[in-house]
Design an enzyme around this catalytic site. Structure first.
Site, PDB file in Angstrom:
ATOM      1  N   GLU A   1      83.034 -72.493 -97.551  1.00 24.98           N
ATOM      2  CA  GLU A   1      82.495 -72.410 -98.921  1.00 24.98           C
ATOM      3  C   GLU A   1      81.076 -71.867 -98.942  1.00 24.98           C
ATOM      4  O   GLU A   1      80.676 -71.166 -99.873  1.00 24.98           O
ATOM      5  CB  GLU A   1      82.523 -73.790 -99.586  1.00 24.98           C
ATOM      6  CG  GLU A   1      82.282 -73.758-101.100  1.00 24.98           C
ATOM      7  CD  GLU A   1      80.821 -73.859-101.521  1.00 24.98           C
ATOM      8  OE1 GLU A   1      80.526 -73.574-102.688  1.00 24.98           O
ATOM      9  OE2 GLU A   1      79.961 -74.214-100.676  1.00 24.98           O
ATOM     10  N   GLU A   2      80.303 -72.216 -97.911  1.00 20.31           N
ATOM     11  CA  GLU A   2      78.883 -71.848 -97.916  1.00 20.31           C
ATOM     12  C   GLU A   2      78.642 -70.384 -97.559  1.00 20.31           C
ATOM     13  O   GLU A   2      77.509 -69.911 -97.624  1.00 20.31           O
ATOM     14  CB  GLU A   2      78.097 -72.754 -96.945  1.00 20.31           C
ATOM     15  CG  GLU A   2      78.196 -74.249 -97.246  1.00 20.31           C
ATOM     16  CD  GLU A   2      77.407 -74.673 -98.493  1.00 20.31           C
ATOM     17  OE1 GLU A   2      76.852 -73.795 -99.179  1.00 20.31           O
ATOM     18  OE2 GLU A   2      77.384 -75.884 -98.774  1.00 20.31           O
TER      19      GLU A   2
ATOM     20  N   ASP B   1      76.651 -82.552 -99.593  1.00 19.38           N
ATOM     21  CA  ASP B   1      77.358 -81.281 -99.843  1.00 19.38           C
ATOM     22  C   ASP B   1      78.154 -80.899 -98.612  1.00 19.38           C
ATOM     23  O   ASP B   1      77.658 -80.176 -97.772  1.00 19.38           O
ATOM     24  CB  ASP B   1      76.317 -80.213-100.214  1.00 19.38           C
ATOM     25  CG  ASP B   1      76.944 -78.899-100.615  1.00 19.38           C
ATOM     26  OD1 ASP B   1      78.148 -78.854-100.853  1.00 19.38           O
ATOM     27  OD2 ASP B   1      76.201 -77.895-100.674  1.00 19.38           O
TER      28      ASP B   1
HETATM   29 ZN    ZN Z   1      79.068 -77.478-101.640  1.00 16.82          ZN
END
Ligand code: ZN
Length: 341
Positions: A130-131, A99
């Site tokens: 994104e996180e 990820d």
């Molecule tokens: Zn991701």
């Protein structure tokens, strides 16, 4: 056109070995931009803040105003804690291997295969953040060409299945207020903690919306706090509740509004659920998490696909199967060709 094949494992490891925990993506972004330029891509480093930028690239030779028909996208930030790459058998371990740096490498490999086949209508949008709140994707949406690409193939770990739909998010803060007194005379005060507990118990019996594809809305009370001491009736207490939504969040807000008799409800964050395009010939699945897709609307009709399992993402021994990574690159090529046909 002859294009040197991408070493997917080597590229994934190079990216994993640069710590790009959210907030510290600068060095990884610079490396990635240089790597793509070195392969002949036109790269735009789109500033997100003082040290962080998105990497947006295309192969047609013109960055400003280019309009790819298919865009591959994922993120190169990671959750903590950083740990470097290592290979054991078929498994490539390391923070971000699953990820989403392995995904990024598979997408670059696919884009290069497409370029080798003479396809120039492909773009790359690799974002930061994104996180934690998707600030990179929100910025990238503004960089989309006016002519609007047709399709966005976003990568997150889906075990090489096409996503049919992803859940949305609704975060609410429940805030109770009371009146502090000495706990030997509780009847003279008003306990904020009791009010909050009552509200959370009432929440358990409130019917929440359901969707035929995504299922029942569910929620987690992930944070709770209140009070100052064991011998003081609490004057304040709060809980943060995160709903994984399957329909318009307004329906959830309406369903929980009776709680306002006990607590104030503060809106923290909302991300809508998304239904995605599918292409025949691929396994499909529904995913309970959200992605950057809701923030990348200007980049085309979304698809979701990526190697690796969400169950190992964010864990202390995150890994991706090397065989699955390589299959993913082939699948990305097939997907893009189907969309470009
Ligand atoms: Zn991701």
């Amino acid at each position: 056109m002859t294009v040197e094949p991408v070493d997917i494992v080597g590229l994934t490891r190079a990216l994993v070995d640069i710590d790009s925990t959210t907030g510290r993506e600068g060095e990884c972004g610079r490396w990635l931009a240089d790597y793509l330029r070195g392969r002949g891509w036109s790269v735009h480093e789109q500033r997100v803040d003082d040290t962080r930028f998105n990497v947006i690239a295309n192969i047609s030779g013109v960055v400003q105003g280019f309009s790819p028909a298919v865009v591959f996208s994922t993120h190169f930030d990671c959750v903590p804690a950083f740990f470097p790459s290592r290979v054991e058998g078929d498994r490539l371990y390391g923070r971000g291997s699953c990820d989403a740096k392995g995904i990024l490498a598979a997408q670059v490999s696919a884009a290069e295969q497409l370029r080798g086949d003479g396809e120039s209508r492909v773009g790359l949008v690799f974002v930061v953040g994104e996180e934690r709140g998707s600030d990179g994707a929100r910025a990238a949406n503004d960089a989309a060409p006016g002519e609007g690409p047709n399709f966005l193939i976003n990568g997150e770990p889906t075990d090489n299945r096409l996503g049919l739909a992803t859940r949305g998010i609704l975060r609410l803060k429940l805030r109770a207020t009371g009146r502090a007194v000495h706990s030997s005379f509780p009847e003279l005060g008003e306990s904020a903690i009791d009010k909050l507990i009552d509200a959370l118990i009432e929440l358990r019996s409130i019917p929440l919306p359901a969707d035929p594809v995504l299922g029942q809305t569910h929620y987690t009370v992930g944070l709770i706090s209140g009070g100052v001491a064991p011998n003081v009736v609490s004057a304040a207490a709060e809980a943060e509740v995160m709903f994984r939504t399957t329909s318009d969040a307004a329906e959830v807000r309406k369903a929980v509004s009776p709680l306002e008799r006990r607590v104030a409800i503060e809106h923290v964050l909302e991300v809508p659920p998304v239904k995605m395009k599918v292409v025949p010939g691929f396994d499909t699945a529904v995913f309970p998490y959200t992605t950057d897709i809701p923030f990348l609307q200007a980049w085309g009709e979304p698809l979701l696909f990526g190697p690796g399992s969400i169950h190992v993402a964010h864990t202390a021994d995150e890994f991706v199967s090397i065989a699955e990574l390589k299959q993913a690159a082939t699948h990305y090529v097939t997907l893009a060709k189907a969309l470009l046909a």
